[in-house]
Scaffold this motif. Sequence first.
Motif, PDB file in Angstrom:
ATOM      1  N   TYR A 138      12.920 -19.591  -9.106  1.00 49.00           N
ATOM      2  CA  TYR A 138      11.855 -19.027  -8.267  1.00 49.00           C
ATOM      3  C   TYR A 138      12.288 -17.704  -7.630  1.00 49.00           C
ATOM      4  O   TYR A 138      11.490 -16.767  -7.526  1.00 49.00           O
ATOM      5  N   ILE A 139      13.539 -17.635  -7.215  1.00 47.58           N
ATOM      6  CA  ILE A 139      14.039 -16.409  -6.580  1.00 47.58           C
ATOM      7  C   ILE A 139      14.087 -15.258  -7.580  1.00 47.58           C
ATOM      8  O   ILE A 139      13.805 -14.104  -7.234  1.00 47.58           O
ATOM      9  N   LEU A 140      14.437 -15.556  -8.834  1.00 44.13           N
ATOM     10  CA  LEU A 140      14.527 -14.522  -9.870  1.00 44.13           C
ATOM     11  C   LEU A 140      13.224 -13.753 -10.029  1.00 44.13           C
ATOM     12  O   LEU A 140      13.221 -12.537 -10.251  1.00 44.13           O
ATOM     13  N   TRP A 141      12.112 -14.480  -9.922  1.00 40.61           N
ATOM     14  CA  TRP A 141      10.816 -13.857 -10.167  1.00 40.61           C
ATOM     15  C   TRP A 141      10.302 -13.071  -8.962  1.00 40.61           C
ATOM     16  O   TRP A 141       9.163 -12.598  -8.980  1.00 40.61           O
ATOM     17  N   ILE A 142      11.144 -12.905  -7.935  1.00 41.80           N
ATOM     18  CA  ILE A 142      10.757 -12.046  -6.804  1.00 41.80           C
ATOM     19  C   ILE A 142      11.117 -10.587  -7.107  1.00 41.80           C
ATOM     20  O   ILE A 142      10.225  -9.738  -7.211  1.00 41.80           O
ATOM     21  N   PRO A 143      12.405 -10.244  -7.284  1.00 41.89           N
ATOM     22  CA  PRO A 143      12.721  -8.838  -7.611  1.00 41.89           C
ATOM     23  C   PRO A 143      12.287  -8.451  -9.021  1.00 41.89           C
ATOM     24  O   PRO A 143      12.074  -7.266  -9.296  1.00 41.89           O
ATOM     25  N   LEU A 144      12.168  -9.442  -9.917  1.00 45.50           N
ATOM     26  CA  LEU A 144      11.782  -9.157 -11.300  1.00 45.50           C
ATOM     27  C   LEU A 144      10.332  -9.554 -11.571  1.00 45.50           C
ATOM     28  O   LEU A 144       9.953  -9.821 -12.710  1.00 45.50           O
ATOM     29  N   HIS A 145       9.550  -9.584 -10.527  1.00 43.08           N
ATOM     30  CA  HIS A 145       8.125  -9.933 -10.646  1.00 43.08           C
ATOM     31  C   HIS A 145       7.428  -8.949 -11.596  1.00 43.08           C
ATOM     32  O   HIS A 145       7.685  -7.736 -11.544  1.00 43.08           O
ATOM     33  N   PRO A 146       6.567  -9.433 -12.490  1.00 42.83           N
ATOM     34  CA  PRO A 146       5.868  -8.526 -13.420  1.00 42.83           C
ATOM     35  C   PRO A 146       5.109  -7.405 -12.728  1.00 42.83           C
ATOM     36  O   PRO A 146       4.952  -6.317 -13.293  1.00 42.83           O
ATOM     37  N   GLY A 147       4.644  -7.655 -11.516  1.00 46.05           N
ATOM     38  CA  GLY A 147       3.956  -6.600 -10.781  1.00 46.05           C
ATOM     39  C   GLY A 147       4.857  -5.416 -10.500  1.00 46.05           C
ATOM     40  O   GLY A 147       4.396  -4.274 -10.373  1.00 46.05           O
ATOM     41  N   ILE A 148       6.166  -5.664 -10.412  1.00 48.44           N
ATOM     42  CA  ILE A 148       7.147  -4.605 -10.168  1.00 48.44           C
ATOM     43  C   ILE A 148       7.687  -4.051 -11.482  1.00 48.44           C
ATOM     44  O   ILE A 148       7.707  -2.835 -11.700  1.00 48.44           O
ATOM     45  N   THR A 149       8.110  -4.947 -12.353  1.00 48.64           N
ATOM     46  CA  THR A 149       8.791  -4.524 -13.582  1.00 48.64           C
ATOM     47  C   THR A 149       7.845  -4.011 -14.662  1.00 48.64           C
ATOM     48  O   THR A 149       8.280  -3.304 -15.578  1.00 48.64           O
ATOM     49  N   MET A 150       6.561  -4.350 -14.580  1.00 45.93           N
ATOM     50  CA  MET A 150       5.632  -3.919 -15.623  1.00 45.93           C
ATOM     51  C   MET A 150       4.733  -2.773 -15.181  1.00 45.93           C
ATOM     52  O   MET A 150       3.751  -2.448 -15.853  1.00 45.93           O
ATOM     53  N   ARG A 151       5.077  -2.146 -14.067  1.00 40.48           N
ATOM     54  CA  ARG A 151       4.327  -0.950 -13.666  1.00 40.48           C
ATOM     55  C   ARG A 151       4.590   0.166 -14.679  1.00 40.48           C
ATOM     56  O   ARG A 151       5.731   0.472 -15.009  1.00 40.48           O
ATOM     57  N   GLY A 152       3.545   0.762 -15.177  1.00 37.38           N
ATOM     58  CA  GLY A 152       3.686   1.798 -16.191  1.00 37.38           C
ATOM     59  C   GLY A 152       3.934   1.245 -17.579  1.00 37.38           C
ATOM     60  O   GLY A 152       4.241   1.988 -18.507  1.00 37.38           O
ATOM     61  N   PHE A 153       3.795  -0.079 -17.724  1.00 38.18           N
ATOM     62  CA  PHE A 153       4.075  -0.722 -19.012  1.00 38.18           C
ATOM     63  C   PHE A 153       3.149  -0.202 -20.106  1.00 38.18           C
ATOM     64  O   PHE A 153       3.583   0.113 -21.213  1.00 38.18           O
ATOM     65  N   ASN A 154       1.868  -0.065 -19.808  1.00 33.28           N
ATOM     66  CA  ASN A 154       0.909   0.387 -20.823  1.00 33.28           C
ATOM     67  C   ASN A 154       1.212   1.808 -21.291  1.00 33.28           C
ATOM     68  O   ASN A 154       1.069   2.132 -22.467  1.00 33.28           O
ATOM     69  N   ASP A 155       1.646   2.661 -20.354  1.00 30.20           N
ATOM     70  CA  ASP A 155       1.991   4.033 -20.744  1.00 30.20           C
ATOM     71  C   ASP A 155       3.213   4.044 -21.655  1.00 30.20           C
ATOM     72  O   ASP A 155       3.288   4.807 -22.619  1.00 30.20           O
ATOM     73  N   THR A 156       4.167   3.180 -21.356  1.00 33.19           N
ATOM     74  CA  THR A 156       5.392   3.121 -22.156  1.00 33.19           C
ATOM     75  C   THR A 156       5.109   2.635 -23.563  1.00 33.19           C
ATOM     76  O   THR A 156       5.599   3.193 -24.537  1.00 33.19           O
TER      77      THR A 156
END
Length: 313
Positions: free
Chosen positions: A283-301
């Motif tokens: 559960y803690i892992l998905w806080i700093p690595l939350h998709p809302g954070i890590t997937m920002r700009g994903f579509n552009d990439t």
Amino acid sequence: MVTRFKEWLKSEEVSLASGSCPEKPEPTEGTDGTVLEKDPMNTTTPYVFNLYGYEPSVPLAVVAVVLYALAVLMGTILTIYYRRWNMLVLTGSGIADVLGYALRIPSAQKPGQLTLYIVTTLFILLPPTVAATISYGTLSKMMEKSGMKNKIFTPKITKWGFLITDVSAFFLQAAGGGLMAMRGTVDAGRVIIVFGLVVSLACFIFFEGLTIWANIKARKMLDSGEETPRWHYLFAALHLSMLMLIIRSVYRVAEFAPGYHSALALNEGAFYGLDALPVLILYILWIPLHPGITMRGFNDTVEDLTKKPPQTN
């Protein structure tokens, strides 16, 4: 008390001298669902049978409730803020875990209450299987958007294949837990739970293998010297969360397989170290690595990635 003990000891000596061993009386169930067992020193007064086989720690359960609640709350805030509604599945499984450890507090105070024990066990046993579905959906989306292809595991098969297997394992474990709550079907319930846990374990291991393949493919899609896109950090979440689930599943199989009150089942330290802690880390892992954070700009990439020749297996 001393006189009664001597009388009981004398009767035992007579029984042993005659070559017969007194049978252990079967536990009975009280009016409130508490499992009772006859006291060999006083056959008229039953005592409460401890279903855990040890004295569960209330302070540890309280700490677990607080830590799980904080982790789930922080993850839920991020989910709402970034509107990643699929991550609410993790919130739901986390809430169930919190309830499980909260129920462990009164269960520790009434260790012979069968219904409370079964409900507590299921609320702790089942949620991680649900939490794993987040990984399946995340990898499927990453494969689909980035153009990664596999001859067998397409994004759709990756998502639904593992999801169906995981849900099947969930219901197997739930059914086994239900059977364990009924008199005469405890052993059958345990076998079904073990089978469900083995299915989950195999699913996690297989998925980790697929994640490793996808991670390698994603790295190969980058040009030499190109900066690692932010969404690649999601692989860290996938790898580590699967590792936590595998550790926890191995422990659970080893706990249930030998039978009721196995050596691992009687070790509360092993329970918190090999079950509660790995799931909390998940559960803690998905806080700093939350998709809302890590997937920002994903579509552009991925627009740049899809212009390159697709990677095939």
